[in-house]
Enzyme design. Structure first.
Site, PDB file in Angstrom:
ATOM      1  N   ARG A  98       0.820  -1.214   0.000  1.00  0.00           N
ATOM      2  CA  ARG A  98       0.000   0.000   0.000  1.00  0.00           C
ATOM      3  C   ARG A  98       0.854   1.265   0.000  1.00  0.00           C
ATOM      4  NH1 ARG A  98      -2.405  -3.291   3.666  1.00  0.00           N
ATOM      5  NH2 ARG A  98      -1.195  -2.324   5.310  1.00  0.00           N
ATOM      6  N   ASP A 150      10.049  -6.560  -5.093  1.00  0.00           N
ATOM      7  CA  ASP A 150       9.014  -7.169  -4.256  1.00  0.00           C
ATOM      8  C   ASP A 150       8.697  -8.524  -4.866  1.00  0.00           C
ATOM      9  OD1 ASP A 150       6.652  -8.008  -2.941  1.00  0.00           O
ATOM     10  OD2 ASP A 150       6.139  -5.932  -2.467  1.00  0.00           O
ATOM     11  N   CYS A 202      11.430   4.554   6.316  1.00  0.00           N
ATOM     12  CA  CYS A 202      10.294   4.953   7.152  1.00  0.00           C
ATOM     13  C   CYS A 202       9.441   3.743   7.505  1.00  0.00           C
ATOM     14  CB  CYS A 202       9.430   5.982   6.411  1.00  0.00           C
ATOM     15  SG  CYS A 202      10.149   7.618   6.312  1.00  0.00           S
ATOM     16  N   ALA A 203       9.991   2.546   7.352  1.00  0.00           N
ATOM     17  CA  ALA A 203       9.211   1.327   7.559  1.00  0.00           C
ATOM     18  C   ALA A 203       9.407   0.769   8.965  1.00  0.00           C
ATOM     19  CB  ALA A 203       9.565   0.297   6.496  1.00  0.00           C
ATOM     20  N   ARG A 204      10.507   0.053   9.169  1.00  0.00           N
ATOM     21  CA  ARG A 204      10.814  -0.542  10.458  1.00  0.00           C
ATOM     22  C   ARG A 204      12.319  -0.507  10.679  1.00  0.00           C
ATOM     23  NH1 ARG A 204       6.258   0.188  11.374  1.00  0.00           N
ATOM     24  NH2 ARG A 204       4.630  -1.294  12.001  1.00  0.00           N
ATOM     25  N   GLU A 235      14.136   1.876  20.109  1.00  0.00           N
ATOM     26  CA  GLU A 235      13.337   3.095  20.251  1.00  0.00           C
ATOM     27  C   GLU A 235      12.749   3.138  21.657  1.00  0.00           C
ATOM     28  OE1 GLU A 235      10.423   3.289  17.141  1.00  0.00           O
ATOM     29  OE2 GLU A 235      11.912   3.361  15.537  1.00  0.00           O
ATOM     30  N   HIS A 243      10.394   8.450  14.637  1.00  0.00           N
ATOM     31  CA  HIS A 243       9.282   7.573  14.259  1.00  0.00           C
ATOM     32  C   HIS A 243       7.988   8.380  14.071  1.00  0.00           C
ATOM     33  CE1 HIS A 243       7.979   3.097  14.484  1.00  0.00           C
ATOM     34  NE2 HIS A 243       7.214   3.760  13.652  1.00  0.00           N
ATOM     35  N   GLY A 272       6.376   8.670  11.098  1.00  0.00           N
ATOM     36  CA  GLY A 272       5.677   8.273   9.881  1.00  0.00           C
ATOM     37  C   GLY A 272       4.172   8.280   9.984  1.00  0.00           C
ATOM     38  N   ALA A 273       3.633   7.879  11.119  1.00  0.00           N
ATOM     39  CA  ALA A 273       2.173   7.827  11.300  1.00  0.00           C
ATOM     40  C   ALA A 273       1.652   9.004  12.118  1.00  0.00           C
ATOM     41  CB  ALA A 273       1.784   6.519  11.990  1.00  0.00           C
TER      42      ALA A 273
END
Length: 312
Positions: A149, A169, A229-231, A260, A278, A280-281
């Protein structure tokens, strides 16, 4: 039915559950021992990323029916063991996709145009235009690791900058990528060799930890800039630090870290790294959606309106 919320979610989600007749207790910043002492009183638990829902916690959760993460991913939850205990695990995967994609673009632009350094030096009374020369995105190649997504949103936005988009991917067919105007590559090594920028959007699993490490970074262009920006841990932090210090790649934008909260990380000492805690969200819109979506799922499961499936 009792729900424990251990990390801040939007109040509209709390109110939704209470209106459905659930007792909701917000107990933020609990010490681990206190959480273990009280978790057995609750039918559901809502967390974000800080609370570790491991075997010890799940073994203490004698009444637990469902654990919800108000956000994307569930890597702080031992999902396999929870399912063995017949505890449903849910999250809100669509809640922060736009926020994460936009933060990826923001970090990429900040790295390319030296925005943090430009701001800080100007505030210090300096005017360093020549030292802070940047690079453009136009007519460059960006590699997207993970075309889910968020990866798809990032691809569309970077294509608007006039960038060539390629992706690694293994789960997305070449034809599907072609429909998105994205070229498929079969290996990370191939991606490293051809890209001016790389951005990572994979989930964190035993197979993706260290996906980009020392050997992969040795293949990179000298002017590569990499964004995560994922993990934390998908890009090996030690290998990344060494590549940046030795000048083998040009820069990095990092929003996520192995540990973190993150203090004393050597990446934070480098001028060619732009780092955020962190975020991103962390938009108002994403937090509203995450709170409401998680609350709706929790209520539906506890009230018997949805069949338990294990994970969703």
């Amino acid at each position: 039915m009792k729900v424990l919320v251990t990390e801040k979610i939007d109040g509209r989600g709390i109110e939704l559950m209470r209106k459905r007749g659930l007792q909701v207790d917000e107990k933020l910043n609990l010490e681990r021992k206190e959480l273990l002492d009280i978790i057995g009183n609750y039918d559901a638990l809502i967390v974000r990323s800080a609370t570790k829902v491991d075997r010890e916690l799940l073994d203490s959760a004698s009444k637990m029916k469902v654990v919800g993460r108000a956000g994307n991913g569930m890597d702080n939850i031992d999902v396999k063991y929870a399912v063995e205990r017949k505890i449903e695990c849910i999250n809100a995967p669509d809640s922060n996709s736009i926020a994460a994609a936009e933060h990826t673009i923001a970090l990429l632009l900040a790295v390319c145009r030296n925005l943090p350094k430009g701001d800080s030096t100007l505030r210090d009374g300096l005017w360093e235009r020549s030292r802070l020369m940047g690079v453009e995105l136009y007519d460059k190649t960006v590699g997207i690791v993970g075309l889910g997504r968020i990866g798809k949103m990032v691809a569309a936005r970077l294509q608007a900058f006039g960038m060539r988009t390629v992706a690694y991917d293994p789960f997305i067919p070449e034809l599907d990528m072609a429909r998105l105007n994205v070229k498929k590559v079969d290996t990370i090594d191939e991606l490293m060799k051809i890209c001016d920028f790389i951005t990572v959007h994979m989930p964190k699993t035993k197979d993706t930890i260290g996906l980009i490490g020392e050997e992969e970074l040795k293949l990179a262009k000298k002017d590569l800039r990499i964004i995560n920006c994922a993990r934390g841990g998908l890009v090996d932090e030690n290998a990344l630090y060494t590549a940046l210090v030795e000048g083998r790649i040009a820069g990095a934008g990092i929003d996520v870290f192995v540990e973190e909260p993150c203090t004393g990380n050597p990446l934070l000492t480098l001028d060619n790294v732009v780092a955020t805690p962190h975020l991103g969200a962390s938009t108002r819109e994403a937090q509203v959606k995450a709170g409401i979506m998680t609350a709706e799922k929790i209520a539906a499961i506890l009230l018997g309106e949805e069949e338990m499936t294990g994970t969703r």
